[in-house]
Write an enzyme that holds these catalytic residues in place. Structure first.
Site, short mmCIF file in Angstrom:
data_model
loop_
_atom_site.label_atom_id
_atom_site.label_comp_id
_atom_site.label_asym_id
_atom_site.label_seq_id
_atom_site.Cartn_x
_atom_site.Cartn_y
_atom_site.Cartn_z
N CYS A 133 40.69 43.65 43.41
CA CYS A 133 39.71 43.91 42.33
C CYS A 133 39.00 42.62 41.92
CB CYS A 133 40.41 44.54 41.14
SG CYS A 133 39.28 44.91 39.77
N CYS A 136 38.33 42.39 38.11
CA CYS A 136 39.52 42.03 37.31
C CYS A 136 39.90 40.56 37.50
CB CYS A 136 40.73 42.87 37.73
SG CYS A 136 40.38 44.57 38.15
N ASP A 137 39.87 40.07 38.74
CA ASP A 137 40.48 38.77 39.03
C ASP A 137 39.51 37.67 39.44
OD1 ASP A 137 42.98 39.91 38.55
OD2 ASP A 137 43.12 40.65 40.60
#
Ligand code: NAP
Length: 309
Positions: A133, A136-137
């Site tokens: 992701c 997200c990261d």
């Protein structure tokens, strides 16, 4: 007893909930183990949702969907469905908290999850530098170098997204042609800080207690090993459908599924079990687009209303 149990709160489940409740069904519950919105909320940029002219994140695109769907009486239960069975005309939906719900009809709209590449080190370093992701990261790798593995729409789109914040992105692909859409390939090629590393096999992702230290890839042409010293590796190598809840005690599935356990449906989203429907990425031949999942959900709901009479 529920008129309809919807399993999954992505575009398919939410649209089915909207159409089912607005179409007159009184007792409809959508079971979603996380926040409604579905897998698309992990996508960083969407530019092909009809009517949505500006590029938006998946999170922003889905923000208003639950609110709209709940307006007509759709109930949402944050719970994971572990199993669906049928006895006579009644379905039983077993939940991970040990409770059960009976329903006259069930719509499976569970979508899919990122597939693992099966690379050496991938499992051990997952969450410690290996990610699926970018939204997200990606931020953890601001001004650093990262590698993206894959050659589909997800890999190329997320590589473009990461290229905006990372100093360099290595796009690692096992062939020298991509299966992503032509416009996405064009966007990727226009990014000066994306280096394409094609025709290679991933040998291993390596690291230590601090996390990922790099990625070793082997040229399919020369056999030469190249060491990409990156702290972040993003894998986008396809998706596995989530149809496990249809598995019965004897290992068979409640309805017909194909070899990839995608649910076999007809054009009304009906399975071969009366009252059981599937919509979105979990079904056979899904185009894997938000707009198609939403359309599946609407189609299923319209036909479930007819089925319930
Ligand atoms: P995908 O299209 O299945 O692509 C997976 C990529 O990973 C392929 O390039 C494949 O290589 C590579 N791959 C698979 N297993 C591998 C392994 N073990 N080692 C190395 N490489 C591996 O998956 P996706 O990109 O997640 O897309 C899934 C679906 O969603 C597609 O239908 C896609 O069109 C759709 N999607 C659409 C959009 C959009 O419309 N904006 C965005 C994202 C996804 P090969 O090419 O050699 O097989």
């Amino acid at each position: 007893m529920l008129d309809l149990a919807i399993i999954g709160g992505g575009p398919a489940g939410l649209t089915a909930g909207l159409y089912a409740t607005r179409g007159g069904l009184k007792n409809v519950t959508m079971f979603e183990m996380g926040m409604p919105g579905g897998q698309i909320t992990g996508s960083s940029e969407i530019e092909n949702y009809p009517g949505q002219v500006e590029i938006v994140s998946g999170m922003d695109l889905m923000e208003s969907w639950p609110k709209q769907a709940m307006r007509f009486g759709l109930k949402h239960e944050m719970n994971q469905v572990s199993k669906v069975t049928k006895s006579g005309d009644v379905f039983t939906v077993e939940l991970s908290d040990g409770t059960k719900q009976e329903a006259k009809s069930v719509l499976l709209a569970t979508g899919s999850v990122p597939k693992k590449g099966g690379f050496k080190g991938e499992k051990e370093l997952f969450g410690r530098g290996v990610s699926t992701c970018a939204t997200c990261d990606g931020f953890f790798y601001k001004n650093k170098e990262v590698a993206v593995i894959g050659g589909g729409d997800s890999a190329l789109e997320e590589a473009v997204y990461l290229a905006k914040m990372c100093s360099k992105v290595y796009l690692v692909h096992r062939r020298d042609t991509y299966r992503a859409a032509p416009s996405t390939i064009e966007h990727m090629k226009a990014c000066e800080n994306i280096e394409e590393v094609t025709n290679v096999i991933v040998e291993e992702v390596y690291g230590d207690a601090s996390g990922v230290l790099g990625l070793k890839v082997k040229s399919k042409e020369t056999g030469e090993i190249r060491d990409l010293e990156v702290p972040g590796v993003f894998t986008f190598v396809g998706r596995d459908v989530l149809s496990d809840s249809l598995k019965q005690d004897d290992g068979s599935y409640l309805c017909e599924v194909n070899e990839a356990t995608e649910v076999v449906v007809d054009l009304k989203m009906r399975t071969n079990v009366p009252g059981l429907y599937a919509a979105g990425d979990v079904r056979i031949d899904a185009a894997k687009q938000v707009v198609c999942a939403a359309a599946d959900g609407a189609t299923a709901a319209v036909n479930i209303i007819e089925f319930l009479g």
